[in-house]
Write a protein that holds these residues in place. Structure first.
Motif, PDB file in Angstrom:
ATOM      1  N   MET A   1     -55.528 -15.324   5.861  1.00 14.71           N
ATOM      2  CA  MET A   1     -56.200 -14.607   6.917  1.00 14.71           C
ATOM      3  C   MET A   1     -56.970 -13.422   6.335  1.00 14.71           C
ATOM      4  O   MET A   1     -58.076 -13.152   6.780  1.00 14.71           O
ATOM      5  CB  MET A   1     -55.199 -14.158   7.968  1.00 14.71           C
ATOM      6  N   ALA A   2     -56.390 -12.744   5.375  1.00 11.97           N
ATOM      7  CA  ALA A   2     -57.051 -11.581   4.776  1.00 11.97           C
ATOM      8  C   ALA A   2     -58.353 -11.971   4.094  1.00 11.97           C
ATOM      9  O   ALA A   2     -59.300 -11.186   4.080  1.00 11.97           O
ATOM     10  CB  ALA A   2     -56.110 -10.887   3.790  1.00 11.97           C
ATOM     11  N   ARG A   3     -58.418 -13.191   3.537  1.00  7.75           N
ATOM     12  CA  ARG A   3     -59.643 -13.652   2.868  1.00  7.75           C
ATOM     13  C   ARG A   3     -60.623 -14.306   3.827  1.00  7.75           C
ATOM     14  O   ARG A   3     -61.686 -14.757   3.424  1.00  7.75           O
ATOM     15  CB  ARG A   3     -59.278 -14.625   1.759  1.00  7.75           C
ATOM     16  N   GLY A   4     -60.235 -14.420   5.095  1.00  5.54           N
ATOM     17  CA  GLY A   4     -61.127 -15.019   6.076  1.00  5.54           C
ATOM     18  C   GLY A   4     -61.062 -16.535   6.129  1.00  5.54           C
ATOM     19  O   GLY A   4     -61.873 -17.169   6.791  1.00  5.54           O
ATOM     20  N   GLU A   5     -60.093 -17.129   5.453  1.00 11.26           N
ATOM     21  CA  GLU A   5     -59.988 -18.588   5.444  1.00 11.26           C
ATOM     22  C   GLU A   5     -59.374 -19.121   6.732  1.00 11.26           C
ATOM     23  O   GLU A   5     -59.600 -20.270   7.094  1.00 11.26           O
ATOM     24  CB  GLU A   5     -59.152 -19.041   4.254  1.00 11.26           C
ATOM     25  N   PHE A   6     -58.559 -18.305   7.381  1.00 14.79           N
ATOM     26  CA  PHE A   6     -57.904 -18.693   8.619  1.00 14.79           C
ATOM     27  C   PHE A   6     -58.094 -17.598   9.650  1.00 14.79           C
ATOM     28  O   PHE A   6     -58.305 -16.442   9.309  1.00 14.79           O
ATOM     29  CB  PHE A   6     -56.405 -18.940   8.401  1.00 14.79           C
ATOM     30  N   GLU A   7     -58.002 -17.983  10.915  1.00 20.03           N
ATOM     31  CA  GLU A   7     -58.180 -17.034  12.005  1.00 20.03           C
ATOM     32  C   GLU A   7     -57.096 -17.291  13.045  1.00 20.03           C
ATOM     33  O   GLU A   7     -56.848 -18.427  13.431  1.00 20.03           O
ATOM     34  CB  GLU A   7     -59.558 -17.242  12.633  1.00 20.03           C
ATOM     35  N   ALA A   8     -56.437 -16.224  13.461  1.00 20.19           N
ATOM     36  CA  ALA A   8     -55.435 -16.338  14.519  1.00 20.19           C
ATOM     37  C   ALA A   8     -55.367 -15.002  15.245  1.00 20.19           C
ATOM     38  O   ALA A   8     -55.272 -13.955  14.619  1.00 20.19           O
ATOM     39  CB  ALA A   8     -54.076 -16.690  13.947  1.00 20.19           C
ATOM     40  N   ALA A   9     -55.455 -15.055  16.563  1.00 21.02           N
ATOM     41  CA  ALA A   9     -55.376 -13.830  17.356  1.00 21.02           C
ATOM     42  C   ALA A   9     -54.010 -13.176  17.169  1.00 21.02           C
ATOM     43  O   ALA A   9     -53.904 -11.955  17.103  1.00 21.02           O
ATOM     44  CB  ALA A   9     -55.630 -14.136  18.825  1.00 21.02           C
ATOM     45  N   ASP A  10     -52.967 -13.972  17.078  1.00 22.43           N
ATOM     46  CA  ASP A  10     -51.606 -13.473  16.913  1.00 22.43           C
ATOM     47  C   ASP A  10     -50.962 -14.239  15.755  1.00 22.43           C
ATOM     48  O   ASP A  10     -50.487 -15.357  15.938  1.00 22.43           O
ATOM     49  CB  ASP A  10     -50.812 -13.676  18.204  1.00 22.43           C
ATOM     50  N   PRO A  11     -50.941 -13.649  14.555  1.00 20.17           N
ATOM     51  CA  PRO A  11     -50.398 -14.362  13.397  1.00 20.17           C
ATOM     52  C   PRO A  11     -48.935 -14.782  13.558  1.00 20.17           C
ATOM     53  O   PRO A  11     -48.544 -15.849  13.086  1.00 20.17           O
ATOM     54  CB  PRO A  11     -50.544 -13.358  12.251  1.00 20.17           C
ATOM     55  N   VAL A  12     -48.125 -13.992  14.234  1.00 16.22           N
ATOM     56  CA  VAL A  12     -46.720 -14.345  14.429  1.00 16.22           C
ATOM     57  C   VAL A  12     -46.615 -15.582  15.319  1.00 16.22           C
ATOM     58  O   VAL A  12     -45.846 -16.512  15.030  1.00 16.22           O
ATOM     59  CB  VAL A  12     -45.930 -13.156  15.016  1.00 16.22           C
ATOM     60  N   PRO A  55     -61.653 -20.453  10.918  1.00 15.70           N
ATOM     61  CA  PRO A  55     -62.483 -19.473  11.631  1.00 15.70           C
ATOM     62  C   PRO A  55     -63.513 -20.187  12.500  1.00 15.70           C
ATOM     63  O   PRO A  55     -64.023 -21.236  12.127  1.00 15.70           O
ATOM     64  CB  PRO A  55     -63.165 -18.697  10.506  1.00 15.70           C
ATOM     65  N   ARG A  56     -63.768 -19.606  13.616  1.00 12.69           N
ATOM     66  CA  ARG A  56     -64.776 -20.192  14.513  1.00 12.69           C
ATOM     67  C   ARG A  56     -66.151 -20.027  13.919  1.00 12.69           C
ATOM     68  O   ARG A  56     -66.497 -18.981  13.382  1.00 12.69           O
ATOM     69  CB  ARG A  56     -64.716 -19.498  15.876  1.00 12.69           C
ATOM     70  N   ARG A  57     -66.911 -21.081  14.045  1.00 17.29           N
ATOM     71  CA  ARG A  57     -68.294 -21.031  13.563  1.00 17.29           C
ATOM     72  C   ARG A  57     -69.193 -20.747  14.763  1.00 17.29           C
ATOM     73  O   ARG A  57     -68.990 -21.293  15.835  1.00 17.29           O
ATOM     74  CB  ARG A  57     -68.662 -22.372  12.927  1.00 17.29           C
ATOM     75  N   PRO A  58     -70.194 -19.921  14.540  1.00 22.68           N
ATOM     76  CA  PRO A  58     -71.116 -19.640  15.658  1.00 22.68           C
ATOM     77  C   PRO A  58     -71.833 -20.901  16.116  1.00 22.68           C
ATOM     78  O   PRO A  58     -72.156 -21.761  15.312  1.00 22.68           O
ATOM     79  CB  PRO A  58     -72.121 -18.643  15.078  1.00 22.68           C
ATOM     80  N   LEU A  59     -72.033 -21.029  17.414  1.00 23.45           N
ATOM     81  CA  LEU A  59     -72.763 -22.172  17.954  1.00 23.45           C
ATOM     82  C   LEU A  59     -74.228 -22.023  17.640  1.00 23.45           C
ATOM     83  O   LEU A  59     -74.804 -20.941  17.722  1.00 23.45           O
ATOM     84  CB  LEU A  59     -72.560 -22.275  19.461  1.00 23.45           C
ATOM     85  N   SER A  60     -74.861 -23.120  17.277  1.00 27.08           N
ATOM     86  CA  SER A  60     -76.297 -23.076  16.943  1.00 27.08           C
ATOM     87  C   SER A  60     -77.136 -23.165  18.183  1.00 27.08           C
ATOM     88  O   SER A  60     -76.828 -23.786  19.128  1.00 27.08           O
ATOM     89  CB  SER A  60     -76.660 -24.218  16.009  1.00 27.08           C
TER      90      SER A  60
END
Length: 60
Positions: A1-12, A55-60
């Motif tokens: 998550m710190a490197r931006g490879e994963f995304e989670a609103a609540d890591p726990v 991580p979510r990718r922006p919609l084109s």
């Protein structure tokens, strides 16, 4: 998550969900239980979990 490879609103919460999802494949009593069949193959579950944390990718 710190490197931006994963995304989670609540890591726990994300960790708890991943733990619950993989328990079926790793708990000795569940692995041999035929009453829980069919289940997705472990590769399919792993891919699903990794996509859900991407991580979510922006919609084109």
């Amino acid at each position: 998550m710190a490197r931006g490879e994963f995304e989670a609103a609540d890591p726990v919460e994300a960790a708890a969900c991943i733990h619950a999802a993989i328990a079926r494949y790793t708990h000795p009593l569940l692995v041999g239980s035929s009453s829980l069949q069919p289940v997705p193959p472990v590769a399919a579950m792993t891919a699903f979990l990794l996509r859900s944390l991407a991580p979510r990718r922006p919609l084109s």
